[in-house]
Every structure is written in structure tokens, then in C-alpha cells.
Write a protein that holds these residues in place. Structure first.
Motif, PDB file in Angstrom:
ATOM      1  N   ALA A  18       0.839  -1.209   0.000  1.00  0.00           N
ATOM      2  CA  ALA A  18       0.000   0.000   0.000  1.00  0.00           C
ATOM      3  C   ALA A  18       0.870   1.253   0.000  1.00  0.00           C
ATOM      4  O   ALA A  18       0.582   2.220  -0.723  1.00  0.00           O
ATOM      5  N   TRP A  19       1.953   1.252   0.777  1.00  0.00           N
ATOM      6  CA  TRP A  19       2.872   2.396   0.798  1.00  0.00           C
ATOM      7  C   TRP A  19       3.540   2.579  -0.566  1.00  0.00           C
ATOM      8  O   TRP A  19       3.634   3.690  -1.077  1.00  0.00           O
ATOM      9  N   ALA A  20       3.984   1.477  -1.151  1.00  0.00           N
ATOM     10  CA  ALA A  20       4.640   1.548  -2.461  1.00  0.00           C
ATOM     11  C   ALA A  20       3.675   2.047  -3.530  1.00  0.00           C
ATOM     12  O   ALA A  20       4.046   2.862  -4.383  1.00  0.00           O
ATOM     13  N   LEU A  21       2.440   1.614  -3.477  1.00  0.00           N
ATOM     14  CA  LEU A  21       1.435   2.074  -4.443  1.00  0.00           C
ATOM     15  C   LEU A  21       1.172   3.575  -4.266  1.00  0.00           C
ATOM     16  O   LEU A  21       1.114   4.314  -5.257  1.00  0.00           O
ATOM     17  N   ALA A  22       1.071   4.015  -3.027  1.00  0.00           N
ATOM     18  CA  ALA A  22       0.843   5.439  -2.757  1.00  0.00           C
ATOM     19  C   ALA A  22       2.032   6.298  -3.196  1.00  0.00           C
ATOM     20  O   ALA A  22       1.866   7.481  -3.507  1.00  0.00           O
ATOM     21  N   ALA A  43       5.856  -5.703  -6.839  1.00  0.00           N
ATOM     22  CA  ALA A  43       5.821  -5.606  -8.304  1.00  0.00           C
ATOM     23  C   ALA A  43       4.392  -5.738  -8.814  1.00  0.00           C
ATOM     24  O   ALA A  43       3.954  -4.966  -9.670  1.00  0.00           O
ATOM     25  N   ASP A  44       3.661  -6.702  -8.291  1.00  0.00           N
ATOM     26  CA  ASP A  44       2.275  -6.926  -8.726  1.00  0.00           C
ATOM     27  C   ASP A  44       1.328  -5.849  -8.203  1.00  0.00           C
ATOM     28  O   ASP A  44       0.526  -5.301  -8.950  1.00  0.00           O
ATOM     29  N   GLY A  45       1.416  -5.566  -6.910  1.00  0.00           N
ATOM     30  CA  GLY A  45       0.466  -4.658  -6.274  1.00  0.00           C
ATOM     31  C   GLY A  45       0.671  -3.196  -6.603  1.00  0.00           C
ATOM     32  O   GLY A  45      -0.291  -2.435  -6.693  1.00  0.00           O
ATOM     33  N   ALA A  46       1.931  -2.783  -6.774  1.00  0.00           N
ATOM     34  CA  ALA A  46       2.218  -1.370  -7.039  1.00  0.00           C
ATOM     35  C   ALA A  46       2.671  -1.149  -8.486  1.00  0.00           C
ATOM     36  O   ALA A  46       2.938  -0.017  -8.871  1.00  0.00           O
ATOM     37  N   ALA A 107      14.363   2.715   7.094  1.00  0.00           N
ATOM     38  CA  ALA A 107      12.982   2.899   7.550  1.00  0.00           C
ATOM     39  C   ALA A 107      12.417   1.571   8.033  1.00  0.00           C
ATOM     40  O   ALA A 107      12.630   0.537   7.394  1.00  0.00           O
ATOM     41  N   VAL A 108      11.678   1.611   9.138  1.00  0.00           N
ATOM     42  CA  VAL A 108      11.088   0.383   9.681  1.00  0.00           C
ATOM     43  C   VAL A 108       9.562   0.405   9.684  1.00  0.00           C
ATOM     44  O   VAL A 108       8.933  -0.566  10.081  1.00  0.00           O
ATOM     45  N   ASN A 109       8.967   1.531   9.258  1.00  0.00           N
ATOM     46  CA  ASN A 109       7.514   1.638   9.218  1.00  0.00           C
ATOM     47  C   ASN A 109       7.137   2.734   8.210  1.00  0.00           C
ATOM     48  O   ASN A 109       8.008   3.365   7.611  1.00  0.00           O
ATOM     49  N   ARG A 110       5.842   2.953   8.056  1.00  0.00           N
ATOM     50  CA  ARG A 110       5.369   3.913   7.059  1.00  0.00           C
ATOM     51  C   ARG A 110       5.881   5.343   7.313  1.00  0.00           C
ATOM     52  O   ARG A 110       6.293   6.027   6.381  1.00  0.00           O
ATOM     53  N   ALA A 111       5.875   5.773   8.557  1.00  0.00           N
ATOM     54  CA  ALA A 111       6.311   7.143   8.868  1.00  0.00           C
ATOM     55  C   ALA A 111       7.779   7.353   8.508  1.00  0.00           C
ATOM     56  O   ALA A 111       8.135   8.353   7.895  1.00  0.00           O
TER      57      ALA A 111
END
Length: 120
Positions: A18-22, A43-46, A107-111
Motif C-alpha cells: 500500500a505504501w509503495a502504491l501510494a 511488483a504486482d500490487g504497485a 525505515a522500519v515503518n510507514r512514517a
């Protein structure tokens, strides 16, 4: 263009996708490397081009660590699941130790992933 490693524990793979897609547009400007399962999901999702290494338990974490030690990786995005024991915990600790030792953007999380991406 930065060289970015991507990896996520099983329970964090959906969050990394989700982060990579955003952040697809920004990430597409960089060279991406990922452990096997995570790489396939990203690769598939984003819909991002990346180089897939071995799965984490089969040596993918070690491959990313070697890239860091050799100066071939500029940043590491590793979505960690702190609530689940990992069977290859020693490999994970080695990867995080190398990222710290070689002063790699990490980085270890979205933030923190947002901050690392903004810094690149």
C-alpha cells in the motif's frame, strides 16, 4: 537515482504494498531491490519494476546486507513486525546491524519510509 532495498515481514507485506502504491511515482524514479516474496507482492500490487532477490529466509536478507556492506544500496525500507517472532531472526538482526553500521537511510515503518523517501 537512489538504490532502495524493500523488505517486509509477512504481516507487514500488505502495508508495504500500500505504501509503495501510494508512492509509486516517486519510487519509479529509483532502482529498487527486494527480497523474493516481498518483491513479487510489490511488483504486482504497485506495478513497479524491481530486482527480486532470494526470499528472506533463503538468504534475501543477507543479499541486501551484502549490498549495504559493498556500498550498492542507498536506503533500506524494512517494514518490521515487532509482535511476531521470526524464524530467521539472526538474519534480520544482521541486516539491521549492517544498515546501522554503514549509516544507511533505514525505515522500519510507514512514517520513517515517508521520511527516507523525502530525503532521497
Amino acid at each position: 537515482m537512489a538504490r532502495i532495498g524493500l523488505v517486509a515481514h509477512d504481516d507487514k507485506k500488505d502495508e508495504l504494498v500500500a505504501w509503495a502504491l501510494a508512492n509509486r511515482d516517486r519510487l519509479s524514479r529509483h532502482e529498487l531491490w527486494a527480497t523474493g516474496t516481498t518483491g513479487g507482492r510489490v511488483a504486482d500490487g504497485a506495478r513497479l519494476a524491481l530486482t527480486r532477490l532470494k526470499s528472506g529466509p533463503l538468504g534475501g536478507d543477507a543479499q541486501l546486507g551484502a549490498m549495504i556492506a559493498e556500498g550498492r544500496l542507498d536506503a533500506l525500507v524494512f517494514f518490521v513486525d515487532p509482535l511476531t517472532a521470526q524464524p530467521h531472526d539472526v538474519d534480520i538482526k544482521a541486516l539491521t546491524r549492517l544498515a546501522t553500521l554503514y549509516d544507511t537511510l533505514f525505515a522500519v515503518n510507514r512514517a520513517t519510509a515517508d521520511a527516507v523517501l523525502a530525503a532521497l
